[in-house]
Design a protein around this motif. Structure first.
Motif, short mmCIF file in Angstrom:
data_model
loop_
_atom_site.label_atom_id
_atom_site.label_comp_id
_atom_site.label_asym_id
_atom_site.label_seq_id
_atom_site.Cartn_x
_atom_site.Cartn_y
_atom_site.Cartn_z
N GLY A 146 0.80 -1.22 0.00
CA GLY A 146 0.00 0.00 0.00
C GLY A 146 0.83 1.27 0.00
N GLY A 147 2.16 1.12 0.03
CA GLY A 147 3.02 2.29 -0.04
C GLY A 147 2.91 2.98 -1.39
N GLU A 158 2.63 8.59 -13.00
CA GLU A 158 1.46 7.85 -12.53
C GLU A 158 1.72 7.41 -11.10
OE1 GLU A 158 -1.40 7.41 -13.82
OE2 GLU A 158 -2.30 5.78 -12.69
N TYR A 159 0.80 7.75 -10.19
CA TYR A 159 0.95 7.30 -8.81
C TYR A 159 0.29 5.94 -8.65
CZ TYR A 159 2.79 11.87 -7.74
OH TYR A 159 3.58 12.99 -7.73
N ALA A 160 1.02 5.03 -8.02
CA ALA A 160 0.54 3.67 -7.82
C ALA A 160 0.83 3.27 -6.38
CB ALA A 160 1.24 2.71 -8.79
N VAL A 161 0.41 2.07 -6.01
CA VAL A 161 0.70 1.54 -4.68
C VAL A 161 1.54 0.28 -4.83
CG1 VAL A 161 -1.33 2.49 -3.54
CG2 VAL A 161 -1.48 0.25 -4.66
N SER A 205 5.23 5.11 3.73
CA SER A 205 3.93 5.63 3.30
C SER A 205 2.95 4.48 3.16
CB SER A 205 4.08 6.34 1.94
OG SER A 205 4.50 5.44 0.93
N LYS A 206 1.67 4.79 3.28
CA LYS A 206 0.65 3.76 3.12
C LYS A 206 -0.68 4.40 2.76
CE LYS A 206 -1.09 -0.54 5.10
NZ LYS A 206 -0.95 -1.51 6.21
N GLN A 222 1.72 14.87 -2.43
CA GLN A 222 2.33 15.47 -1.24
C GLN A 222 3.74 14.93 -1.02
OE1 GLN A 222 -0.40 14.45 1.88
NE2 GLN A 222 -2.00 15.86 1.21
N LEU A 223 3.91 13.62 -1.14
CA LEU A 223 5.21 13.01 -0.93
C LEU A 223 6.20 13.40 -2.02
CD1 LEU A 223 4.00 9.48 0.21
CD2 LEU A 223 5.04 11.25 1.65
N ALA A 224 5.72 13.57 -3.24
CA ALA A 224 6.60 13.99 -4.32
C ALA A 224 7.12 15.41 -4.08
CB ALA A 224 5.85 13.93 -5.65
N GLN A 225 6.25 16.29 -3.57
CA GLN A 225 6.67 17.64 -3.25
C GLN A 225 7.74 17.62 -2.14
OE1 GLN A 225 2.88 19.39 -2.32
NE2 GLN A 225 2.53 20.10 -4.41
#
Length: 231
Positions: A146-147, A158-161, A205-206, A222-225
């Motif tokens: 889930g990260g 593309e954001y993935a988990v 992250s999760k 948010q994490l990319a920033q």
């Protein structure tokens, strides 16, 4: 993780583009859902992963018959690697992910939805991480099921988990939905990208619930920033 070859349609489309027989905006691969998710550009993310501080004890192969050339690299708040993208179509059976469409189909994923069912590779963007071995232990590195992962290809983000685990010696695999969103042929038997894919996995992250792609995009942005600010 399997060796992939370009589909005939994709190869033909590429040849037509090169010959000038298709308009410049034509694509030999499926149209992605969006060119970019969130506000952070592919170029900005890639500018932070130009060099590798290796954190794995060895390197991975991209396919069974290739040599081991891919290290896992460390950054502040993340790990990353650059590899190919093989298509994972495991989990819940859907129209395009099943035994008939995928010769290697399995009806389960390492991590499950909030209702306990396997993930849906056709609709959920997720990434496959190598199973724990002497090369690298993803869990010890702060990577969880889930990260959040930023997957970058052809100037798209593309954001993935983290949704599944794969072979211990091979790296570079993501779900049908991830490939489709990035404009990569998602066919589980013949699709994928042979190279040029960057995977940035954000530590500790999760996404909750894991099956919420919108939650992955919000948290991922948010994490990319933060990643840009801290590296």
């Amino acid at each position: 993780m399997r060796l992939r070859t370009l589909s005939l349609a994709a190869a033909s489309g590429t040849a037509l583009l090169a010959a000038g027989l298709l308009p410049a905006h034509a694509s030999a691969t499926p149209t992605p859902r969006s060119a970019q998710e969130g506000t952070v550009s592919a170029a900005d993310l890639l500018s932070k992963v130009t060099s590798c501080s290796q954190v794995s004890n060895g390197k991975y192969r991209t396919d069974e018959e290739t040599s081991a050339t891919v290290p896992v690299c460390g950054k502040n708040g993340a790990v990353f690697w650059k590899a190919d993208l093989d298509i994972d179509c495991d989990g819940q059976r859907t129209a395009n992910c099943n035994e008939d469409r995928d010769p290697w189909y399995q009806d389960d994923t390492a991590f499950h939805q909030s209702d306990g069912k396997p993930l849906k590779a056709e609709t959920l963007p997720y990434v496959v991480v190598p199973s724990t071995s002497s090369i690298w232990n993803y869990s010890n590195a702060g990577i969880k099921g889930g990260g959040v992962v930023a997957v970058i290809y052809n100037n798209k983000v593309e954001y993935a988990v983290v949704g599944d685990t794969g072979p211990t010696k091979i790296i570079g695999e993501a779900s049908y939905a991830t490939a489709k969103a990035l404009g990569i042929d998602p066919d589980p038997a013949t699709g994928g990208a042979e190279s040029g894919v960057t995977y940035i996995l954000f530590k500790n992250s999760k996404v909750s619930p894991i099956e919420s792609h919108s939650a992955a995009v919000t948290l991922g942005n948010q994490l990319a920033q933060q990643f840009l600010a801290n590296n």
